[in-house]
Design a protein around this motif. Structure first.
Motif, mmCIF file in Angstrom:
data_model
loop_
_atom_site.group_PDB
_atom_site.id
_atom_site.type_symbol
_atom_site.label_atom_id
_atom_site.label_comp_id
_atom_site.label_asym_id
_atom_site.label_seq_id
_atom_site.Cartn_x
_atom_site.Cartn_y
_atom_site.Cartn_z
ATOM 1 N N PHE A 146 0.859 -1.164 0.000
ATOM 2 C CA PHE A 146 0.000 0.000 0.000
ATOM 3 C C PHE A 146 0.904 1.225 0.000
ATOM 4 O O PHE A 146 1.878 1.278 0.754
ATOM 5 C CB PHE A 146 -0.897 -0.003 1.241
ATOM 6 N N TRP A 147 0.583 2.185 -0.836
ATOM 7 C CA TRP A 147 1.421 3.373 -0.992
ATOM 8 C C TRP A 147 0.607 4.649 -0.793
ATOM 9 O O TRP A 147 -0.557 4.720 -1.205
ATOM 10 C CB TRP A 147 2.017 3.413 -2.402
ATOM 11 N N PHE A 148 1.230 5.640 -0.199
ATOM 12 C CA PHE A 148 0.720 7.007 -0.144
ATOM 13 C C PHE A 148 1.923 7.866 -0.511
ATOM 14 O O PHE A 148 2.785 8.152 0.325
ATOM 15 C CB PHE A 148 0.195 7.341 1.258
ATOM 16 N N GLU A 157 4.725 4.461 -10.068
ATOM 17 C CA GLU A 157 5.805 4.242 -11.022
ATOM 18 C C GLU A 157 6.370 2.859 -10.758
ATOM 19 O O GLU A 157 6.681 2.525 -9.618
ATOM 20 C CB GLU A 157 6.910 5.286 -10.840
ATOM 21 N N ASN A 158 6.489 2.057 -11.800
ATOM 22 C CA ASN A 158 7.043 0.717 -11.640
ATOM 23 C C ASN A 158 8.463 0.791 -11.124
ATOM 24 O O ASN A 158 9.218 1.706 -11.461
ATOM 25 C CB ASN A 158 7.024 -0.048 -12.961
ATOM 26 N N GLY A 164 6.991 9.470 0.740
ATOM 27 C CA GLY A 164 5.681 9.184 1.310
ATOM 28 C C GLY A 164 5.712 8.011 2.270
ATOM 29 O O GLY A 164 6.700 7.791 2.974
ATOM 30 N N LEU A 165 4.630 7.245 2.278
ATOM 31 C CA LEU A 165 4.422 6.132 3.194
ATOM 32 C C LEU A 165 4.233 4.845 2.408
ATOM 33 O O LEU A 165 3.514 4.826 1.415
ATOM 34 C CB LEU A 165 3.173 6.393 4.052
ATOM 35 N N GLY A 224 -1.934 4.134 -3.705
ATOM 36 C CA GLY A 224 -1.631 3.135 -4.721
ATOM 37 C C GLY A 224 -1.443 1.764 -4.111
ATOM 38 O O GLY A 224 -1.273 1.617 -2.896
ATOM 39 N N MET A 225 -1.457 0.761 -4.956
ATOM 40 C CA MET A 225 -1.212 -0.629 -4.554
ATOM 41 C C MET A 225 -0.253 -1.229 -5.569
ATOM 42 O O MET A 225 -0.327 -0.913 -6.757
ATOM 43 C CB MET A 225 -2.509 -1.444 -4.561
ATOM 44 N N SER A 226 0.635 -2.086 -5.103
ATOM 45 C CA SER A 226 1.521 -2.790 -6.022
ATOM 46 C C SER A 226 1.865 -4.144 -5.422
ATOM 47 O O SER A 226 1.607 -4.403 -4.247
ATOM 48 C CB SER A 226 2.809 -1.994 -6.281
#
Length: 195
Positions: A1-3, A9-10, A22-23, A121-123
């Motif tokens: 999980f991204w903030f 960006e890959n 960020g986090l 975002g999610m990756s």
């Protein structure tokens, strides 16, 4: 999980960019052999970055994580849940692994400063151990602010975690002290302390 400041960006950090700002909340299912951790995997951890620190895969992010907990979410026959709460510069991560709608604490940390206006975002990525994990939904809520507490927008602050910053400063001071001249034995330090 991204903030994060930048849109997804890959990259090499679980499918996303390294040196992010960020986090990141990371659910790591595989223990790298160079980490020498005192915990089992899967492991849920958090990292706050201002774009200057690289995530260390070989050590499972050991030197950069704010905190974490073991979360045995693999091969469940039901949904598992994670809650991320950020309020008044306090980051709290909780989970529900047993689908009981009851939150169990993972960790909580004060002194986490995050800007406003960043992207969610999610990756994911896979390596030697492959799993399938589905994100069923993401829900966001705006928390009510009690009267008298500022609702300030903070688009221009740098992400930081006070505990992580103090750890970095301690490590730098230790290194500076080691580099500052000949070292004294423990016995010499003891005698100096007696004077």
């Amino acid at each position: 999980f991204w903030f994060t400041k930048e849109r997804m960006e890959n990259g090499p950090v679980f499918g996303s960019k390294d040196f992010f700002s960020g986090l990141a909340i990371i659910g790591d299912t595989y223990s790298n052999h160079n980490a020498h951790n005192n915990h089992q995997h899967p492991y849920l951890s958090a990292m706050v970055n201002n774009g200057s620190v690289s995530y260390d895969h070989e050590r499972d992010g050991k030197g950069t994580m704010l905190g974490g907990c073991e979360v045995k979410f693999r091969n469940m026959q039901h949904e598992t849940w994670m809650a991320i709460r950020y309020e008044n510069d306090k980051l709290t991560i909780s989970h529900d692994l047993h689908n009981k709608r009851a939150w169990a604490p993972c960790f909580s940390m004060e002194g986490v400063k995050l800007p406003t206006g960043y992207y969610f975002g999610m990756s994911a990525t896979t390596g030697d151990l492959s799993d399938a994990h589905d994100v069923i939904s993401i829900r966001t809520y705006e928390l009510d602010t009690v009267p008298g507490v500022s609702k300030e927008e903070r688009p221009d602050i740098m992400p930081e975690a006070e505990l992580f910053v103090s750890k970095q400063q301690e490590q730098q001071e230790k290194k500076d002290n080691e580099d500052s001249g000949p070292s004294m034995s423990g016995m010499k330090k003891f005698f100096i302390g007696l004077l």
